[in-house]
Scaffold this motif. Structure first.
Motif, PDB file in Angstrom:
ATOM      1  N   GLY A 176       3.576  -7.446 -14.527  1.00  0.00           N
ATOM      2  CA  GLY A 176       4.540  -8.061 -13.352  1.00  0.00           C
ATOM      3  C   GLY A 176       4.424  -6.751 -12.063  1.00  0.00           C
ATOM      4  O   GLY A 176       4.913  -7.613 -11.175  1.00  0.00           O
ATOM      5  N   GLU A 177       3.833  -5.896 -12.264  1.00  0.00           N
ATOM      6  CA  GLU A 177       3.993  -5.104 -11.006  1.00  0.00           C
ATOM      7  C   GLU A 177       3.041  -5.848  -9.948  1.00  0.00           C
ATOM      8  O   GLU A 177       1.919  -6.084 -10.429  1.00  0.00           O
ATOM      9  CB  GLU A 177       3.384  -3.497 -11.288  1.00  0.00           C
ATOM     10  N   VAL A 178       3.188  -5.677  -8.857  1.00  0.00           N
ATOM     11  CA  VAL A 178       2.292  -6.254  -7.728  1.00  0.00           C
ATOM     12  C   VAL A 178       1.762  -5.209  -6.813  1.00  0.00           C
ATOM     13  O   VAL A 178       2.462  -4.304  -6.366  1.00  0.00           O
ATOM     14  CB  VAL A 178       2.968  -7.346  -6.675  1.00  0.00           C
ATOM     15  N   ILE A 179       0.654  -4.968  -6.478  1.00  0.00           N
ATOM     16  CA  ILE A 179       0.110  -4.145  -5.623  1.00  0.00           C
ATOM     17  C   ILE A 179      -0.252  -4.842  -4.282  1.00  0.00           C
ATOM     18  O   ILE A 179      -1.038  -5.784  -4.487  1.00  0.00           O
ATOM     19  CB  ILE A 179      -1.411  -3.640  -6.240  1.00  0.00           C
ATOM     20  N   GLU A 180       0.056  -4.400  -3.091  1.00  0.00           N
ATOM     21  CA  GLU A 180       0.016  -5.125  -1.897  1.00  0.00           C
ATOM     22  C   GLU A 180      -0.368  -4.354  -0.820  1.00  0.00           C
ATOM     23  O   GLU A 180      -0.115  -3.164  -0.695  1.00  0.00           O
ATOM     24  CB  GLU A 180       1.250  -5.758  -1.601  1.00  0.00           C
ATOM     25  N   TYR A 181      -1.424  -5.032   0.069  1.00  0.00           N
ATOM     26  CA  TYR A 181      -1.972  -4.351   1.481  1.00  0.00           C
ATOM     27  C   TYR A 181      -1.424  -5.274   2.439  1.00  0.00           C
ATOM     28  O   TYR A 181      -1.421  -6.511   2.137  1.00  0.00           O
ATOM     29  CB  TYR A 181      -3.155  -4.131   1.255  1.00  0.00           C
ATOM     30  N   ASN A 182      -1.484  -4.894   3.765  1.00  0.00           N
ATOM     31  CA  ASN A 182      -1.405  -5.750   4.734  1.00  0.00           C
ATOM     32  C   ASN A 182      -2.416  -4.992   5.797  1.00  0.00           C
ATOM     33  O   ASN A 182      -2.361  -3.671   6.099  1.00  0.00           O
ATOM     34  CB  ASN A 182       0.094  -5.736   5.603  1.00  0.00           C
ATOM     35  N   PHE A 183      -3.208  -5.508   6.507  1.00  0.00           N
ATOM     36  CA  PHE A 183      -3.867  -5.099   7.712  1.00  0.00           C
ATOM     37  C   PHE A 183      -4.484  -6.164   8.435  1.00  0.00           C
ATOM     38  O   PHE A 183      -4.810  -7.613   8.189  1.00  0.00           O
ATOM     39  CB  PHE A 183      -5.165  -4.359   7.005  1.00  0.00           C
ATOM     40  N   GLY A 184      -4.523  -5.856   9.676  1.00  0.00           N
ATOM     41  CA  GLY A 184      -5.480  -6.748  10.697  1.00  0.00           C
ATOM     42  C   GLY A 184      -6.915  -6.611  10.778  1.00  0.00           C
ATOM     43  O   GLY A 184      -7.283  -5.595  10.178  1.00  0.00           O
TER      44      GLY A 184
END
Length: 469
Positions: free
Chosen positions: A232-240
């Motif tokens: 259930g753990e979520v790995i998340e990134y954000n990038f332009g």
């Protein structure tokens, strides 16, 4: 004792004061503050104007919301700057004015309109609603290794303008041709009628292969890669994303298991963007299935029944409805025309899910409108009660529901004509559902929950809609 301590303290202060000679004072403050500021301004100005063929500039206006763009800038001694960019199709060089001044620090200011001001114009990017939140005032940060770095005054922690020598022989000709190439390269990640809606970020290293749903927004040039682990753990990134002539740069860079990925090269044969670092590889590509389907999203579909899912073109556009699905609806309109019925359009698609029912547990209502008189007609089609397997929704089509009322009297007649829509929901490989929060489109925003259904038979097909009671 207090008197002795005071005398000792006074002695220390006096000895420190005496040790600072008159010559030392002159060395530390040989220039007045105004002179030092002016000297730094002159140094920056000289650096900017010393490049006869200007600079290549990479500008991320806000890398936690948007991607970046490439500019070419030539700074002239008369206070003008020649500029082109890949912000839009208007790539012709424009000349405007600039200034190097001191605000809170040394600043580069674009004082009249040019390509860079497009990123602060919300009307230039109506699909983003806010524009790219760009700026015209940049604070000087560093000049190292032939790179001049500025920070955006408004978005200091999420924006950067980096200038490097262009190395062009002819600024006027080569700068335009280069931004036109990077503008074209943006289409490598853009949606088409036949491309899969599932874009994947894959990282391969000694630990194995890890896949993320890229969640790329081509309008904002922004990605939000997600991976839900089995626990259930979520790995998340954000990038332009910023497109270069041979690939992409991302900001901020991805750090995964000790390696940092920032520059990706496009492989035309595979259609993938690849970044290789210390024997590991990160790649971005179009996949046949999503990297993962969120468990909570699937449970939401079950819990929302017996509510209805509604797609209605008149509510406005959302880029989550794929170009492939738009083309599917155009094909239905063509079916009516080929049948000699004239011009018709699909104006409403409703999927009514009821997990408490057995036979015909899910119904599909399709409304079509005749252009000649704007009259609406309906067909209702029966599916078996839906089933969830491997986090996918499976619906099995049974037959049209034929009756005497206005909603069902044309169901059998319409069945063949609207079969592409029926087949979409009848995907033998299942449907992938994603929850998308409250509904938002180019024309409206509602508090209703919204989501998408994507076909795993044809991954180019996805529809975005809202839920209603």
């Amino acid at each position: 004792m207090k008197t002795i301590k005071k005398l000792l303290l006074l002695t220390i202060v006096l000895s420190f004061t005496v040790s600072c000679s008159e010559d030392d004072t002159e060395n530390l403050f040989s220039q007045a503050p105004a002179e030092r500021i002016e000297a730094r301004n002159n140094m920056l100005l000289e650096t900017l104007t010393a490049a006869p063929n200007g600079f290549k500039a990479l500008y991320f206006s806000k890398n936690n919301e948007f991607g970046g763009f490439t500019f070419y800038m030539r700074f002239n001694a008369d206070g003008t700057v020649d500029m082109t960019s890949d912000v839009d199709a208007e790539t012709a060089i424009a000349t405007s004015t600039y200034d190097v001044r001191f605000g809170t620090t040394n600043e580069l200011v674009f004082t009249t309109r040019n390509h860079i001001q497009k990123l602060s114009d919300a009307f230039a990017f109506p699909d983003t609603r806010t524009g790219f939140k760009g700026n015209s005032v940049f604070q000087f940060f560093s000049n190292e290794n032939d790179s001049i770095t500025f920070r955006d005054v408004r978005n200091r922690n999420t924006a950067s303008l980096v200038l490097t020598p262009s190395n062009l022989s002819n600024f006027a000709e080569e700068s335009v041709s280069r931004v036109e190439r990077t503008l074209v390269s943006q289409t490598n990640l853009a949606p088409t009628e036949t491309r899969s809606v599932f874009q994947i970020l894959r990282i391969e290293n000694a630990s194995g292969v890890t896949n993320f749903n890229l969640n790329y927004n081509a309008e904002r040039l922004f990605a939000n890669p997600l991976l839900e682990l089995d626990n259930g753990e979520v790995i998340e990134y954000n990038f332009g994303v910023l497109f270069t002539e041979n690939g992409i740069n991302i900001s901020p860079a991805i750090e995964f298991e000790g390696e940092i990925y920032e520059n990706f090269i496009f492989n035309a044969n595979s259609g993938q963007y690849v970044s290789t670092v210390n024997g590991t590889t990160a790649s971005i590509f179009f996949g046949d299935e999503p990297a993962s389907i969120n468990r909570l999203d699937v449970e939401e579909v079950v819990n929302l029944g017996p509510n209805g899912f509604l797609y209605r073109p008149s509510l406005g556009e959302n880029q989550l409805t794929s170009l492939g699905f738009d083309a599917l609806l155009d094909g239905v309109s063509l079916n009516f025309e080929d049948a000699g019925l004239g011009a018709w359009n699909v104006t409403d698609v409703q999927l009514i899910i009821d997990y408490e029912s057995n036979n015909c547990g899910t119904t599909l209502l399709i409304e079509v409108t005749r252009e000649e008189d704007n009259s609406s007609f309906f067909g209702i089609f029966c599916f078996e009660r839906g089933a969830i397997a491997e986090r996918k929704l499976f619906l099995n089509y049974i037959e049209p529901i034929q009756g005497q009322d206005v909603l069902t009297e044309n169901s059998e007649f319409f069945e063949d004509l609207v079969m592409p829509i029926i087949d979409f929901f009848n995907s033998a490989s299942g449907l992938a559902y994603t929850s998308e929060g409250s509904f938002a489109s180019s024309l409206a925003q509602f508090s209703n929950s919204s989501g998408t259904f994507a076909s795993l038979d044809n991954p180019a097909l996805r529809v975005y809609g809202l839920w209603f009671l």
